[in-house]
Design an enzyme around this catalytic site. Structure first.
Site, PDB file in Angstrom:
ATOM      1  CG  ASP A   1      -0.273  -0.327   2.518  1.00  0.00           C
ATOM      2  OD1 ASP A   1       0.970  -0.291   2.559  1.00  0.00           O
ATOM      3  OD2 ASP A   1      -0.958  -0.605   3.504  1.00  0.00           O
TER       4      ASP A   1
ATOM      5  CG  ASN B   1      -8.416   0.282  11.653  1.00  0.00           C
ATOM      6  OD1 ASN B   1      -7.511  -0.511  11.397  1.00  0.00           O
ATOM      7  ND2 ASN B   1      -8.769   1.262  10.841  1.00  0.00           N
TER       8      ASN B   1
ATOM      9  CG  HIS C   1      -5.666  -1.106   8.754  1.00  0.00           C
ATOM     10  ND1 HIS C   1      -5.541   0.266   8.682  1.00  0.00           N
ATOM     11  CD2 HIS C   1      -4.435  -1.549   9.130  1.00  0.00           C
ATOM     12  CE1 HIS C   1      -4.304   0.622   8.966  1.00  0.00           C
ATOM     13  NE2 HIS C   1      -3.603  -0.461   9.254  1.00  0.00           N
TER      14      HIS C   1
ATOM     15  CD  GLU D   1      -8.474   2.111   7.180  1.00  0.00           C
ATOM     16  OE1 GLU D   1      -7.891   1.130   7.672  1.00  0.00           O
ATOM     17  OE2 GLU D   1      -8.322   3.266   7.613  1.00  0.00           O
TER      18      GLU D   1
HETATM   19  C1  F6R Z   1       1.617  -0.728   6.131  1.00  0.00           C
HETATM   20  C2  F6R Z   1       0.342  -1.437   6.266  1.00  0.00           C
HETATM   21  C3  F6R Z   1      -0.448  -1.300   7.498  1.00  0.00           C
HETATM   22  C4  F6R Z   1       0.334  -1.808   8.711  1.00  0.00           C
HETATM   23  C5  F6R Z   1      -0.496  -1.770   9.982  1.00  0.00           C
HETATM   24  C6  F6R Z   1       0.362  -2.080  11.199  1.00  0.00           C
HETATM   25  O1  F6R Z   1       2.164  -0.947   4.848  1.00  0.00           O
HETATM   26  O2  F6R Z   1      -0.063  -2.112   5.360  1.00  0.00           O
HETATM   27  O3  F6R Z   1      -1.640  -2.021   7.359  1.00  0.00           O
HETATM   28  O4  F6R Z   1       0.764  -3.113   8.478  1.00  0.00           O
HETATM   29  O5  F6R Z   1      -1.072  -0.510  10.167  1.00  0.00           O
HETATM   30  O6  F6R Z   1       1.369  -1.133  11.321  1.00  0.00           O
HETATM   31  P1  F6R Z   1       2.610  -1.366  12.271  1.00  0.00           P
HETATM   32  O7  F6R Z   1       3.304  -2.578  11.793  1.00  0.00           O
HETATM   33  O8  F6R Z   1       3.453  -0.118  12.132  1.00  0.00           O
HETATM   34  O9  F6R Z   1       2.032  -1.545  13.640  1.00  0.00           O
END
Ligand code: F6R
Length: 241
Positions: free
Chosen positions: A66, A134, A136, A141
Site C-alpha cells: 500500500d 482497527n 485493517h 479499512e
Molecule cells: C503498512 C500497512 C499497514 C500496517 C499496519 C500495522 O504498509 O499495510 O496495514 O501493516 O497498520 O502497522 P505497524 O506494523 O506499524 O504496527
C-alpha cells in the site's frame, strides 16, 4: 488452514518471518512477495537482507502492499521510503523487480488497474502483512468487502491518528491506495505478524472473533493457508495457542 507461531520476542518473530521468506524463495526463485511496510516487518526486512546476501535474486519480485495517497516517495513516512531503505534498496533489486503504488499518480483508477493487472498476471506467492489498530490489513479499512481488488480507501480516524507515528511532523493522512483483501485471499501463503501487548486483543479478534468485513483481519480464518506470527505479548489473549 490457520497456524499460529509464537516466538519469545520481536527478534525471534522477525527471524521466523525472514526464514519463511527465504524458504519460499529457495523453493521458487521467481517468488512474488507482497510486503507491508511499518513497524511490524521492519526487523524482518533487515534480517532478510542479511539472509539473502550472495544469493541470485534476479527472479525475485517484491510488490508493496500500500501507499499513502498524495505522498512523495522520498517522504520518510511513505511506504516507498521504507522499501527503498530497508528492503529493495539494500537488496539491490532492479526497478522491474519492484512494484509499488505511486502515491502521486494523477489517475488513481489507472494506478489501481496497473496493480490489479500485475497481480492477475503473476499472482502473489507470499504476502507478509501487519495488523492496524482497527483491524485493517494494508489500507483495507473496516467495512471493506473481502472480495476487494486494489482500491483507493478513505482512511478511518484510527488509521489517520496512529499513522502519525511514521512521520516527524503532523501529516494529513486522508486516503491510502492498497492491494485488496480479495488478492490477499488468493495469495498462496498469507503471513500476518504482530508484536507487543497493544496488539493482543487485535490478534484474538483476528484469530478467534467473528469473521466479517467489520474486522478485516478476521479474513485470515477463511484463508487456505494463513500463518500468524506473534511474540508472547501479542499472542497473550489467545485461548488456543
Ligand atoms: C503498512 C500497512 C499497514 C500496517 C499496519 C500495522 O504498509 O499495510 O496495514 O501493516 O497498520 O502497522 P505497524 O506494523 O506499524 O504496527
Amino acid at each position: 488452514m490457520l497456524t499460529h507461531l509464537q516466538l519469545p520476542d520481536y527478534e525471534g518473530l522477525s527471524r521466523t518471518v525472514s526464514e519463511i521468506v527465504v524458504e519460499a524463495f529457495l523453493r521458487k526463485p521467481d517468488l512474488m512477495v507482497c510486503m507491508a511496510s511499518g513497524h511490524s516487518p521492519a526487523r524482518a526486512c533487515d534480517l532478510l537482507v542479511e539472509a539473502l546476501q550472495g544469493k541470485d535474486l534476479s527472479g525475485l519480485q517484491i510488490i508493496g502492499l500500500d501507499e499513502w495517497w498524495g505522498m512523495e516517495p522520498d517522504n520518510e513516512g511513505s511506504c516507498r521510503h521504507f522499501f527503498d531503505t530497508r528492503l529493495t534498496g539494500p537488496l539491490n533489486l532492479r526497478p522491474d523487480q519492484c512494484h509499488f503504488f505511486d502515491g502521486l499518480a494523477k489517475d488513481y483508477a489507472a494506478e489501481v488497474q496497473r496493480m490489479d493487472a500485475l497481480i492477475a498476471a503473476r499472482g502473489i506467492d507470499l504476502a507478509i502483512v501487519g495488523i492496524g489498530m482497527n483491524g485493517h490489513i494494508g489500507f483495507n479499512e473496516p467495512g471493506t468487502p473481502f472480495e476487494a481488488g486494489c482500491h483507493l480507501a478513505v482512511l478511518d480516524d484510527v488509521t489517520r491518528s496512529v499513522g502519525q507515528k511514521y512521520f516527524n511532523a503532523q501529516t494529513e493522512l486522508e486516503k491510502g491506495i492498497t492491494i485488496g483483501l480479495g488478492h490477499l485471499m488468493r495469495a498462496e501463503h498469507l503471513v500476518l505478524i504482530a508484536n507487543g501487548a497493544h496488539k493482543a486483543d487485535l490478534i484474538k479478534r483476528a484469530m478467534e472473533g467473528p469473521v466479517g468485513p467489520a474486522f478485516p483481519a478476521s479474513i485470515i480464518q477463511l484463508h487456505h493457508r494463513a500463518t500468524v506470527v506473534t511474540d508472547v505479548q501479542a499472542g497473550a489473549e489467545l485461548s488456543r495457542s
